[in-house]
Scaffold this motif. Structure first.
Motif, PDB file in Angstrom:
ATOM      1  N   UNK A 300      13.440  19.693  27.905  1.00  0.00           N
ATOM      2  CA  UNK A 300      12.543  20.793  28.239  1.00  0.00           C
ATOM      3  C   UNK A 300      12.213  20.799  29.725  1.00  0.00           C
ATOM      4  N   UNK A 301      11.955  19.638  30.294  1.00  0.00           N
ATOM      5  CA  UNK A 301      11.661  19.560  31.727  1.00  0.00           C
ATOM      6  C   UNK A 301      12.874  19.960  32.561  1.00  0.00           C
ATOM      7  N   UNK A 302      14.062  19.534  32.134  1.00  0.00           N
ATOM      8  CA  UNK A 302      15.286  19.911  32.855  1.00  0.00           C
ATOM      9  C   UNK A 302      15.464  21.426  32.863  1.00  0.00           C
ATOM     10  N   UNK A 303      15.259  22.058  31.724  1.00  0.00           N
ATOM     11  CA  UNK A 303      15.413  23.511  31.671  1.00  0.00           C
ATOM     12  C   UNK A 303      14.370  24.210  32.527  1.00  0.00           C
ATOM     13  N   UNK A 305      12.894  23.116  35.248  1.00  0.00           N
ATOM     14  CA  UNK A 305      13.294  22.986  36.651  1.00  0.00           C
ATOM     15  C   UNK A 305      14.492  23.873  36.974  1.00  0.00           C
ATOM     16  N   UNK A 306      15.435  23.980  36.042  1.00  0.00           N
ATOM     17  CA  UNK A 306      16.601  24.834  36.261  1.00  0.00           C
ATOM     18  C   UNK A 306      16.186  26.293  36.420  1.00  0.00           C
ATOM     19  N   UNK A 310      16.572  28.779  39.626  1.00  0.00           N
ATOM     20  CA  UNK A 310      17.252  30.079  39.598  1.00  0.00           C
ATOM     21  C   UNK A 310      16.385  31.148  40.245  1.00  0.00           C
ATOM     22  N   UNK A 311      15.085  31.120  39.945  1.00  0.00           N
ATOM     23  CA  UNK A 311      14.177  32.108  40.532  1.00  0.00           C
ATOM     24  C   UNK A 311      14.124  31.936  42.057  1.00  0.00           C
ATOM     25  N   UNK A 372       8.899  28.012  27.855  1.00  0.00           N
ATOM     26  CA  UNK A 372      10.268  27.865  28.335  1.00  0.00           C
ATOM     27  C   UNK A 372      11.058  29.152  28.154  1.00  0.00           C
ATOM     28  N   UNK A 373      10.871  29.789  27.012  1.00  0.00           N
ATOM     29  CA  UNK A 373      11.615  31.028  26.759  1.00  0.00           C
ATOM     30  C   UNK A 373      11.216  32.113  27.751  1.00  0.00           C
ATOM     31  N   UNK A 374       9.931  32.280  27.979  1.00  0.00           N
ATOM     32  CA  UNK A 374       9.468  33.317  28.908  1.00  0.00           C
ATOM     33  C   UNK A 374       9.928  33.012  30.330  1.00  0.00           C
ATOM     34  N   UNK A 375       9.887  31.741  30.711  1.00  0.00           N
ATOM     35  CA  UNK A 375      10.352  31.369  32.047  1.00  0.00           C
ATOM     36  C   UNK A 375      11.852  31.602  32.183  1.00  0.00           C
ATOM     37  N   UNK A 376      12.623  31.214  31.160  1.00  0.00           N
ATOM     38  CA  UNK A 376      14.075  31.388  31.215  1.00  0.00           C
ATOM     39  C   UNK A 376      14.493  32.842  31.233  1.00  0.00           C
TER      40      UNK A 376
END
Length: 470
Positions: A300-303, A305-306, A310-311, A372-376
């Motif tokens: 979850x932390x890796x995603x 940060x990814x 990207x942003x 995570x979903x909203x951020x991704x």
């Protein structure tokens, strides 16, 4: 006189020594209790797309049982192909693991057979636990609210009727017996009727008269009953009963155990189950308290940060991405270019909202999962906006709508489930025109690009005029 005092002194010494010896023996008995006569049991097997999720669910259930201090062992009947690290983790939790061969399911060729039930007949191994006087057999989707040790006073077989006519095998009480187990194997070989090809269909056929049996009421003197009994609904409270009134209102029996006999993809351990199903958060609170999320947090932390990266990169590289747009002369292929561009843009927007959903660890806490979903989805939508020069608000309308939907469903002040459902419907009804308007805005923006013939890959030695659309 001296001999008399000496005799009394020796008598006192012997009494003190006897008391000390008795106290030591009592301490040994308390410190090393004998084998327990009862057990809570569950099963684990491999071969489904959701093996890991059920492993996590089993550990959460067993750990939550330990927190209720039951006077019983906790046992998992595991097939031989269960990974050794999982078996060791269960043992570290204080669970006794019984390894067994998978029972062959003779109903595989039945027309209505569901392959996910292929190995559920392993549940019959519960009758082989003859070192226990009573066993409470459990599915992994049970959530305990309080201690249920009184169930060990029930008879040879006891189960709950969630369906008015068919008892549920997510929790049942049994008296282990090798004779009964061998007879069950014989009935399997003889092709006993089984309406669903699973454990529930077989057991309802094996105990056809349970509906006519008396209701179980635990004797106050702690004695065990003989025979078969129906269990009160409070021992298997179907989660769907909660959603009607958003509270428990089951008067028959103690409200002790919640079960989730829903579709496989809406089990409470999935992060997306809440706030669609309000009780999903209650299950995750039990997991947070008893097991934690150490296995999911690194991913979850890796995603996170990814997505933040990207942003940031998209923000810095936006001018370069925007230079993909140039002015040039109209060509005959304008309509075909428009159609292709619309398809690619629509697919990109759809992918921006779908991809993060499948990348998030499925058993993470719902609050972290939705963040995570909203951020991704936001990070991927920002890429789509930059590449296709779309209006940001039009692309992010669905994103804001999802946030609103989460708040509407998670609101804790609804009177009952009907009001909650009406609120969600009303919200969707008023948001639909906005979503349609954003789609029209996106398509019109793409058409403007084509009509101006401004969308093409840049050529290194060509002098062009950059066109800003936002």
């Amino acid at each position: 006189m001296g001999r008399r005092y000496l005799g009394l002194w020796w008598l006192v010494v012997l009494c003190v020594a006897a008391e000390a010896l008795a106290a030591e023996e009592a301490a040994v008995v308390v410190g090393e209790p004998g084998p327990r006569r009862h057990a809570y049991a569950a099963m684990m097997y491999m071969g489904t797309p959701r093996d890991y999720e059920f492993y996590v669910a089993t550990r959460v259930m067993m750990r939550s049982l330990r927190g209720l201090s039951p006077d019983a062992d906790r046992v998992v009947i595991a097939s031989l192909d269960v990974p050794p690290p999982w078996v060791q983790a269960l043992k570290d939790d204080g669970v006794k693991v019984v390894s067994v061969d998978n029972l062959k399911n003779p109903y595989e060729k039945q027309e209505n057979f569901n392959t996910r039930f292929k190995l559920t007949l392993n549940k019959l191994y519960a009758w082989t636990l003859v070192s226990y006087d009573r066993v409470v057999m459990l599915d992994s989707d049970n959530m305990f609210l309080q201690n249920t040790d009184e169930l060990f006073q029930c008879g040879q077989f006891c189960a709950v009727f969630i369906n008015p006519c068919i008892f549920h095998t997510g929790l049942f009480v049994l008296k282990p017996s090798m004779e009964v187990f061998k007879n069950m194997l014989h009935e399997l070989g003889a092709g006993r009727e089984n309406r669903d090809g699973a454990d529930q269909g077989f057991l309802t056929s094996y105990f056809p008269d349970l509906l006519d049996q008396p209701m179980f009421h635990p004797p106050v003197n702690g004695t065990k009953l003989d025979g078969n009994y129906r269990l009160p609904l409070g021992y298997q409270m179907d989660a769907s009963y909660y959603y009607l009134k958003l509270r428990w209102s089951i008067p028959c029996g103690p409200n002790s155990v919640v079960t989730f006999p829903s579709a496989p993809w809406m089990k409470p351990w999935y992060w997306w189950s809440w706030p669609v199903l309000p009780l999903g958060l209650s299950w995750h609170e039990q997991r947070r308290e008893h097991l934690g999320y150490s296995s999911e947090i690194p991913m979850a932390l890796f995603q996170a940060l990814l997505y933040i990266g990207v942003i940031a990169v998209n923000r810095l590289a936006r001018p370069s991405l925007s230079k993909l747009c140039y002015n040039r002369r109209m060509e005959k292929s304008t309509m075909s270019s428009l159609t292709m561009l619309r398809v690619v843009a629509a697919f990109s927007i759809l992918a921006a909202y779908i991809m993060p959903f499948f990348l998030i660890p499925r058993t993470v806490h719902p609050l972290l999962g939705w963040l995570l979903y909203l951020l991704g989805s936001f990070s991927l939508c920002s890429l789509v906006i930059s590449v296709f020069l779309l209006h940001p608000l039009a692309v992010l309308t669905i994103w804001f709508g999802l946030i609103g939907t989460l708040f509407v469903m998670a609101c804790p002040w609804y009177m009952n489930g009907v009001v909650r459902a009406l609120a969600v419907f009303a919200y969707a009804f008023f948001c639909a025109p906005v979503a349609w308007a954003s789609l029209v805005k996106i398509m019109s923006s793409l058409q403007i690009l084509i009509e101006r013939d401004a969308y093409r890959l840049g050529e290194p030695n060509q002098t062009v005029e950059f066109t800003k659309l936002y």
